[in-house]
Design a protein around this motif. Structure first.
Motif, PDB file in Angstrom:
ATOM      1  N   MET A  25       0.829  -1.207   0.000  1.00 17.74           N
ATOM      2  CA  MET A  25       0.000   0.000   0.000  1.00 17.74           C
ATOM      3  C   MET A  25       0.861   1.254   0.000  1.00 17.74           C
ATOM      4  SD  MET A  25      -2.710  -1.137   2.944  1.00 17.74           S
ATOM      5  CE  MET A  25      -3.894   0.141   2.587  1.00 17.74           C
ATOM      6  N   SER A  26       0.314   2.312  -0.551  1.00 19.19           N
ATOM      7  CA  SER A  26       0.975   3.613  -0.429  1.00 19.19           C
ATOM      8  C   SER A  26       0.654   4.189   0.948  1.00 19.19           C
ATOM      9  CB  SER A  26       0.480   4.569  -1.516  1.00 19.19           C
ATOM     10  OG  SER A  26      -0.842   5.009  -1.220  1.00 19.19           O
ATOM     11  N   ARG A  28      -0.607   7.024   1.556  1.00 21.64           N
ATOM     12  CA  ARG A  28      -1.923   7.673   1.483  1.00 21.64           C
ATOM     13  C   ARG A  28      -3.049   6.646   1.559  1.00 21.64           C
ATOM     14  NH1 ARG A  28      -1.298  13.103   0.726  1.00 21.64           N
ATOM     15  NH2 ARG A  28       0.694  13.727  -0.165  1.00 21.64           N
ATOM     16  N   GLU A  29      -2.852   5.470   1.002  1.00 25.02           N
ATOM     17  CA  GLU A  29      -3.849   4.400   1.130  1.00 25.02           C
ATOM     18  C   GLU A  29      -3.959   3.951   2.586  1.00 25.02           C
ATOM     19  OE1 GLU A  29      -3.708   2.056  -3.140  1.00 25.02           O
ATOM     20  OE2 GLU A  29      -2.048   1.742  -1.722  1.00 25.02           O
TER      21      GLU A  29
END
Length: 75
Positions: A25-26, A28-29
Motif C-alpha cells: 500500500m501507499s 496515502r492508502e
C-alpha cells in the motif's frame, strides 16, 4: 534487531507488524484506511517517532488485526 529493553522491543515489533500490513500500500492508502495521517505513518515506519495509543488503536482497527504486543506477549 531485538533488544533487552522491553519498551523498545514492543515498539520494534509494532513497526515490523505495521510494515508487513502496509507492504503493498501507499502511505496515502494506509492513511485513508486507518484515519492516521500519512506523514505520521511514515515517521513511525522510519523510526522517527513512536506511535501513541490512538494511532495504535486506529491502525489495528483499520487493518482488523493486532499489531501491538504487550510485555506479557514477549515471554
Amino acid at each position: 534487531m531485538p533488544t533487552d529493553n522491553t519498551a523498545v522491543e514492543i515498539v520494534r515489533i509494532y513497526v515490523l507488524n505495521l510494515t508487513e500490513a502496509t507492504s503493498d500500500m501507499s502511505l496515502r492508502e494506509v492513511a485513508a484506511l486507518t484515519g492516521v495521517d500519512h506523514m505520521t505513518i511514515r515517521a513511525i515506519l522510519k523510526g522517527e517517532t513512536w506511535p501513541d495509543a490512538l494511532t495504535i488503536a486506529k491502525t489495528e482497527r483499520g487493518f482488523n488485526r493486532r499489531l501491538w504486543l504487550g510485555p506479557r506477549d514477549l515471554s
